[in-house]
Structures are given as structure tokens and as C-alpha cells.
Design an enzyme around this catalytic site. Structure first.
Site, PDB file in Angstrom:
ATOM      1  N   SER A 215       0.826  -1.206   0.000  1.00 26.99           N
ATOM      2  CA  SER A 215       0.000   0.000   0.000  1.00 26.99           C
ATOM      3  C   SER A 215       0.868   1.266   0.000  1.00 26.99           C
ATOM      4  CB  SER A 215      -0.899  -0.010   1.232  1.00 26.99           C
ATOM      5  OG  SER A 215      -0.092  -0.096   2.383  1.00 26.99           O
TER       6      SER A 215
ATOM      7  N   GLU B 101       6.152  -0.735  -5.477  1.00 28.33           N
ATOM      8  CA  GLU B 101       5.010  -1.037  -6.358  1.00 28.33           C
ATOM      9  C   GLU B 101       3.758  -0.866  -5.514  1.00 28.33           C
ATOM     10  OE1 GLU B 101       5.024  -1.652  -9.493  1.00 28.33           O
ATOM     11  OE2 GLU B 101       7.078  -2.221  -9.942  1.00 28.33           O
TER      12      GLU B 101
ATOM     13  N   CYS C  27      -3.793  -4.785  -7.581  1.00 28.85           N
ATOM     14  CA  CYS C  27      -3.409  -3.375  -7.692  1.00 28.85           C
ATOM     15  C   CYS C  27      -3.956  -2.747  -8.966  1.00 28.85           C
ATOM     16  CB  CYS C  27      -1.893  -3.266  -7.661  1.00 28.85           C
ATOM     17  SG  CYS C  27      -1.116  -4.427  -8.771  1.00 28.85           S
TER      18      CYS C  27
ATOM     19  N   GLU D  82      -8.261   4.100  -3.621  1.00 25.86           N
ATOM     20  CA  GLU D  82      -8.178   2.733  -4.140  1.00 25.86           C
ATOM     21  C   GLU D  82      -9.211   1.861  -3.427  1.00 25.86           C
ATOM     22  OE1 GLU D  82      -4.553   0.636  -3.130  1.00 25.86           O
ATOM     23  OE2 GLU D  82      -4.694  -0.584  -4.934  1.00 25.86           O
TER      24      GLU D  82
HETATM   25  P1  NAP Z   1       0.429  -3.613   2.939  1.00 21.75           P
HETATM   26  O1  NAP Z   1      -0.472  -3.588   4.092  1.00 21.75           O
HETATM   27  O2  NAP Z   1       1.134  -2.383   2.549  1.00 21.75           O
HETATM   28  O3  NAP Z   1       1.486  -4.792   3.234  1.00 21.75           O
HETATM   29  C1  NAP Z   1       2.462  -5.166   2.298  1.00 21.75           C
HETATM   30  C2  NAP Z   1       3.648  -5.772   3.039  1.00 21.75           C
HETATM   31  O4  NAP Z   1       4.303  -4.756   3.795  1.00 21.75           O
HETATM   32  C3  NAP Z   1       3.273  -6.863   4.025  1.00 21.75           C
HETATM   33  O5  NAP Z   1       4.265  -7.861   4.019  1.00 21.75           O
HETATM   34  C4  NAP Z   1       3.277  -6.106   5.348  1.00 21.75           C
HETATM   35  O6  NAP Z   1       3.446  -6.914   6.475  1.00 21.75           O
HETATM   36  C5  NAP Z   1       4.459  -5.189   5.143  1.00 21.75           C
HETATM   37  N1  NAP Z   1       4.508  -4.021   6.025  1.00 21.75           N
HETATM   38  C6  NAP Z   1       3.486  -3.408   6.676  1.00 21.75           C
HETATM   39  N2  NAP Z   1       3.951  -2.353   7.387  1.00 21.75           N
HETATM   40  C7  NAP Z   1       5.295  -2.310   7.189  1.00 21.75           C
HETATM   41  C8  NAP Z   1       6.328  -1.441   7.640  1.00 21.75           C
HETATM   42  N3  NAP Z   1       6.080  -0.428   8.453  1.00 21.75           N
HETATM   43  N4  NAP Z   1       7.598  -1.675   7.223  1.00 21.75           N
HETATM   44  C9  NAP Z   1       7.877  -2.692   6.389  1.00 21.75           C
HETATM   45  N5  NAP Z   1       6.922  -3.557   5.932  1.00 21.75           N
HETATM   46  C10 NAP Z   1       5.652  -3.357   6.317  1.00 21.75           C
HETATM   47  O7  NAP Z   1      -0.335  -4.127   1.621  1.00 21.75           O
HETATM   48  P2  NAP Z   1      -1.338  -5.342   1.443  1.00 21.75           P
HETATM   49  O8  NAP Z   1      -2.593  -5.036   2.161  1.00 21.75           O
HETATM   50  O9  NAP Z   1      -0.657  -6.647   1.733  1.00 21.75           O
HETATM   51  O10 NAP Z   1      -1.557  -5.249  -0.129  1.00 21.75           O
HETATM   52  C11 NAP Z   1      -2.441  -4.345  -0.677  1.00 21.75           C
HETATM   53  C12 NAP Z   1      -1.767  -3.170  -1.331  1.00 21.75           C
HETATM   54  O11 NAP Z   1      -0.735  -3.603  -2.196  1.00 21.75           O
HETATM   55  C13 NAP Z   1      -2.718  -2.372  -2.208  1.00 21.75           C
HETATM   56  O12 NAP Z   1      -2.531  -1.003  -2.009  1.00 21.75           O
HETATM   57  C14 NAP Z   1      -2.300  -2.776  -3.620  1.00 21.75           C
HETATM   58  O13 NAP Z   1      -2.622  -1.847  -4.613  1.00 21.75           O
HETATM   59  C15 NAP Z   1      -0.841  -2.955  -3.459  1.00 21.75           C
HETATM   60  N6  NAP Z   1      -0.306  -3.803  -4.527  1.00 21.75           N
HETATM   61  C16 NAP Z   1       0.443  -3.235  -5.508  1.00 21.75           C
HETATM   62  C17 NAP Z   1       0.925  -4.018  -6.553  1.00 21.75           C
HETATM   63  C18 NAP Z   1       1.784  -3.443  -7.641  1.00 21.75           C
HETATM   64  O14 NAP Z   1       2.437  -4.217  -8.321  1.00 21.75           O
HETATM   65  N7  NAP Z   1       1.824  -2.157  -7.848  1.00 21.75           N
HETATM   66  C19 NAP Z   1       0.621  -5.365  -6.587  1.00 21.75           C
HETATM   67  C20 NAP Z   1      -0.156  -5.904  -5.571  1.00 21.75           C
HETATM   68  C21 NAP Z   1      -0.607  -5.114  -4.538  1.00 21.75           C
HETATM   69  P3  NAP Z   1       2.142  -7.465   7.278  1.00 21.75           P
HETATM   70  O15 NAP Z   1       1.454  -8.374   6.361  1.00 21.75           O
HETATM   71  O16 NAP Z   1       2.728  -8.133   8.454  1.00 21.75           O
HETATM   72  O17 NAP Z   1       1.325  -6.254   7.641  1.00 21.75           O
END
Ligand code: NAP
Length: 483
Positions: free
Chosen positions: A237, A256, A290, A384
Site C-alpha cells: 500500500s 510497487e 493493484c 483505491e
Molecule cells: P500492505 O499492508 O502495505 O502490506 C504489504 C507488506 O508490507 C506486508 O508484508 C506487510 O506486512 C508489510 N509491512 C506493513 N507495514 C510495514 C512497515 N512499516 N515496514 C515494512 N513492511 C511493512 O499491503 P497489502 O494489504 O498486503 O496489499 C495491498 C496493497 O498492495 C494495495 O494497495 C495494492 O494496490 C498494493 N499492490 C500493488 C501491486 C503493484 O504491483 N503495484 C501489486 C499488488 C498489490 P504485514 O502483512 O505483516 O502487515
């Protein structure tokens, strides 16, 4: 809703310095549809993250010296082993991520392709000569540059593609000659366990891939702030991406992030076929992609028939247990997320939007939902949605559609359906996105193309060759020829 199917994963551990190890308190991994525990994995303590980074740092020089053909063979063997275990991996993805099995199988297929291309790219990493004598100061010198691996890559991945988005980090990192510490999403760590087992079997040296699991705010931050890490590759995110930039220090970073994917439908498009494609692009993985379609701009002249076709396609989606072969749309990642989107849709309704179909929730499952009469300021349009919710918005002229599609903080991919060449070139020029897709939905991605966003959608590019560039440093060599 379709019925439930059983799945259990069995034992899982962290993988550090070539050993499967226990660590801190166990994390329960649940089937996202039934909420049953399907596996447990220990979480990493600070000392485990430290050991994982130390192992990667110790192995990095060995990886840097590994001949290209050897890296290529390991990557190719990985894709062969993934092929042999494809169904086991697909069922794991389906259970832990709630992704319909048919789409989980596609994800496995794509990840096999990602490793296959990485095996090829591993043999094509090179620099070029530089005519230093183009300036007087360079006369008498011979110059060239080469690409060197960065060393330790920290890979942090989201829940929605537990295999292929991990593959997009791990495969190019190996091809480039780096060592990796991988932290998958806490809700979907089991697929990464399978991948690490396969990499081990494929002959990757101990310490070249290390797996740590645990909360992003602890394990994730320990990892990204570690000075031995040279490169962070993150998918997730925007808010977490921003946080990572703040704590990372001086490192290379690829981010990403999200999108509010727009589609423009011109009157000359095949409306029925576009509507069907848009429904898959909006609801696949419960809209938790995403690139999920969120805003569909349809020309006012065809708005009514297009909306009818889209409604029909949306209502034909089979909702239920993702492990059931017939299902198109499974649960969201958790009930909290389904409640969130329910709230967003209700808020839009209060502000004047109409729900044409869907708007229904049962536990973590949210039904494919079509909105109309939305306004640009509504959350369902500007933020989003990351849920199976799409809005159909009429436009009067093409320029206005381009303007509305581009009026977003995000910039990952956008698409236009038209046969008009003038409109195609105008769209390419006017849409400021990392990818502009013509006559296909914005969810289009082939795994070796350059892929990534601008604005709040991120920094840098994935797609094997492009990720390898981001995971290497350019080293310049200048040789004075006369002594
Ligand atoms: P997220 O909440 O941002 O988590 C992604 C990863 O980051 C998880 O492994 C999470 O761990 C970790 N994380 C959380 N806080 C962190 C911190 N402070 N420092 C380092 N790592 C941390 O995202 P999500 O809910 O899994 O995925 C949804 C988002 O991903 C959406 O916004 C989507 O658009 C985006 N996305 C983008 C793409 C692209 O290619 N552009 C592809 C897929 C998804 P935890 O699981 O332990 O919280």
C-alpha cells in the site's frame, strides 16, 4: 454461494542460513473462507531478522561470483519444480489468500514464466564501452561499465499474489547475483515456505534466500532499516511505501503501490465483449489486485447498453469457496476489509450513488458491485477501493474522458477500448500512467514487460530485465592506456 473444500498445510518454519528453524510465537494462518487454521509458522524475533540479514550478507559475495550459467540453471530448475508441484502451490494460494482456484492456477503458471525468463535474463547482464576520448580529459583512456549485484536485497510482499509477486522479487535478485531476505505478508506466508523449499531443492546455496515472517511494523521495519540491506523491493500500500522511505536510510528502493484503474470505452468498441472482460478485471481476486478496474468511463451514446452488458456480466460471477472449481469470486482477505468496503459503498449511496447490483456482504465475502451516479470526490472513485466494486461513469467527449481518467493521484496502468487510431495516440499522449493498454483491460500484464507506476503508484519498475537493473549497481572502469 458454492460449498467448502478442506485444506491443511502442515508444518512450517522460518528459513535462515540454509536451515529450517523455529523462532518466536507462532502465527496461525487461516483459510480465508472458512476461517479454519490451516497452518502455523513461527514469527521472527529481532535476533532472527538479524541472523537472516547476517546470513544474506555472508552469502552475497558468493552469489556475486556465481557464474551466470549456474544462476540460470538454478532458476530454470526452480520453474521445473514449480511445474511439478503446481497444484499443491495453487491450493495453498487459494486457501491462504482466498483466491479462486482457477485464478490461483493462473498465478502459478505466471510465476513459472517469471522464473523461466529470469533464467534467460541471468545470462544477459552486461555493460558497454564508453568512448572516454569524446572529451579531452578522456584521451588515452579506455572506459567501460559493468553491472554489479547490490548485495543484500530485502523483499517485502503483499497478500494478494503470494507467489508471483514474491517471484518478481526473488527471481531477478538471484539472476542479478544477490542474496535475499524475504518477508511475505503475515496473512499469506505459506506459499513463500513452499517457494523456499523449491529453491533449496533447486540448488540455491544456503543463505542466498532467507525467510522471515512477522508483522510489518516490527519484522518489516527491522529489515528495511538494517544498514546491511542495500536494496528494498516492496509491493504493497502507498502508506506503507511512504513509511519505508522514511525509515530506510540510504538504499535503493523500488515501490510497487496502488491504483484506481480507469477504463475508457468508446462507441466503436465491441460492448458485450468489453463488458465481460471488465467484469473479470474488476472482480477477480475480489478486486484485491493493484490493477483492479475501478472506474469505467463509457461514452454517453452507448452508456445504457454497455451498463446493461456489464451488469449482466457482474451478476454472472459465481461467488463462494475459492477452493471450489466453479467459483470466480472468493472472500476478501478478512472480514474487516469486507466491512470497510461495505462502509465506502454506503457512504457513496448517501452522497447520491446508485447500487445497480451487489452491495451485499456475508462475513468476509462481498458481492460484485456496480455503482453509477458517482461523483469524483467520492471515496469509491478517488481512493483505491481494493474490493469487487466498480463504477460506470458516462462521458460526453473523449477528451473529457481522458481528463477524468487521468485526474487521480495514482498512475499504474489505464486502458482504452477503441479502433480509432487518432484516439489511441491521443490516449497514449494524455494518460500519465506507467502503462497504457489499448483494447484490453488495465489488468493486462505479461511478466517480462516493464511494470510499475508514477505518482502515488510507486518508484521503479519490475519485469525481469528492469528489476535486474534496479537490483544492480553500475560500476565504471577507466584504464589509462599509456603508462
Ligand atoms: P500492505 O499492508 O502495505 O502490506 C504489504 C507488506 O508490507 C506486508 O508484508 C506487510 O506486512 C508489510 N509491512 C506493513 N507495514 C510495514 C512497515 N512499516 N515496514 C515494512 N513492511 C511493512 O499491503 P497489502 O494489504 O498486503 O496489499 C495491498 C496493497 O498492495 C494495495 O494497495 C495494492 O494496490 C498494493 N499492490 C500493488 C501491486 C503493484 O504491483 N503495484 C501489486 C499488488 C498489490 P504485514 O502483512 O505483516 O502487515
Amino acid at each position: 454461494m458454492a460449498t467448502t473444500t478442506e485444506f491443511h498445510f502442515g508444518e512450517a518454519q522460518l528459513f535462515i542460513a540454509g536451515h529450517w528453524v523455529d523462532a518466536g510465537p507462532a502465527l496461525e494462518v487461516r483459510n480465508k473462507y472458512t476461517n479454519e487454521t490451516i497452518g502455523e509458522i513461527p514469527t521472527a524475533r529481532r535476533e532472527d531478522v538479524d541472523a537472516a540479514v547476517a546470513a544474506a550478507a555472508e552469502t552475497a559475495p558468493k552469489m556475486a561470483q556465481m557464474p551466470a550459467y549456474e544462476k540460470s540453471e538454478i532458476l530454470a530448475r526452480t520453474s521445473q519444480l514449480m511445474r511439478q508441484r503446481a497444484e499443491e502451490i495453487a491450493r495453498t494460494i487459494s486457501a491462504e489468500a482466498g483466491k479462486a482456484l482457477k485464478f490461483a492456477r493462473i498465478e502459478v503458471d505466471r510465476a513459472i514464466g517469471t522464473f523461466t525468463i529470469a533464467a534467460e535474463e541471468a545470462k544477459r547482464i552486461h555493460g558497454e564501452t564508453i568512448p572516454l576520448d569524446a572529451l579531452p580529459a578522456g584521451a588515452g583512456y579506455f572506459g567501460f561499465w559493468v553491472r554489479r549485484p547490490v548485495g543484500v536485497v530485502a523483499a517485502i510482499s503483499p497478500f494478494n499474489f503470494p507467489l508471483n509477486l514474491v517471484a518478481h522479487k526473488v527471481a531477478p535478485a538471484i539472476a542479478a547475483g544477490n542474496a535475499i531476505v524475504l518477508k511475505p505478508a503475515s496473512s499469506t506466508p505459506l506459499t513463500s515456505v513452499l517457494l523456499c523449499r523449491i529453491l533449496e531443492e533447486a540448488g540455491l546455496p544456503p543463505g542466498a534466500i532467507n525467510l522471515v515472517v512477522g508483522s510489518g511494523s516490527t519484522v518489516g521495519e527491522w529489515l528495511v532499516s538494517d544498514r546491511r540491506v542495500a536494496k528494498i523491493t516492496f509491493t504493497g500500500s502507498p502508506s506503507v511505501g511512504e513509511r519505508i522511505l522514511r525509515v530506510a536510510g540510504i538504499k535503493k528502493v523500488t515501490l510497487e503501490l496502488g491504483n484506481t484503474s480507469p477504463v475508457i470505452v468508446s462507441p466503436d468498441a465491441d460492448l458485450q465483449s468489453v463488458a465481460k472482460r471488465c467484469a473479470v478485471g474488476a472482480y477477480y481476486n475480489s478486486g484485491q489486485v493493484c490493477l483492479s478496474i475501478q472506474r469505467i468511463y463509457s461514452d454517453r451514446h452507448i452508456h445504457e447498453p454497455f451498463t446493461e452488458f456489464f451488469l449482466k456480466a457482474s451478476e454472472s460471477m459465481v461467488v463462494g469457496d475459492p477452493l471450489d472449481e466453479r467459483v470466480d469470486v472468493g472472500p476478501m482477505i478478512d472480514e474487516h476489509e469486507a466491512v470497510r468496503i461495505q462502509g465506502w459503498v454506503r457512504e457513496a449511496q448517501q452522497e447520491g450513488a446508485k447500487v445497480l447490483t451487489g452491495g451485499r456482504r456475508e462475513g468476509p465475502v462481498y458481492w460484485p458491485t456496480v455503482l453509477t451516479d458517482v461523483a469524483p470526490g467520492m471515496k469509491v472513485v478517488k481512493d483505491e477501493v481494493f474490493a469487487p466494486v466498480a463504477s460506470v461513469i458516462p462521458y460526453d467527449d473523449f477528451e473529457d474522458a481522458l481528463r477524468q481518467a487521468d485526474a487521480t493521484e495514482y498512475g499504474l496502468q489505464a486502458s482504452v477500448f477503441t479502433r480509432d487510431i487518432q484516439r489511441i495516440f491521443r490516449a497514449i499522449e494524455r494518460l500519465n500512467f506507467g502503462g497504457v493498454i489499448i483494447n484490453e483491460t488495465p489488468t493486462f500484464r505479461v511478466d517480462h514487460m516493464p511494470y510499475g507506476g508514477i505518482r502515488q503508484s510507486g518508484i521503479g519498475r519490475e519485469g525481469l530485465r528492469f528489476a535486474i537493473e534496479e537490483m544492480t549497481n553500475i560500476q565504471m572502469v577507466a584504464i589509462r592506456m599509456a603508462t
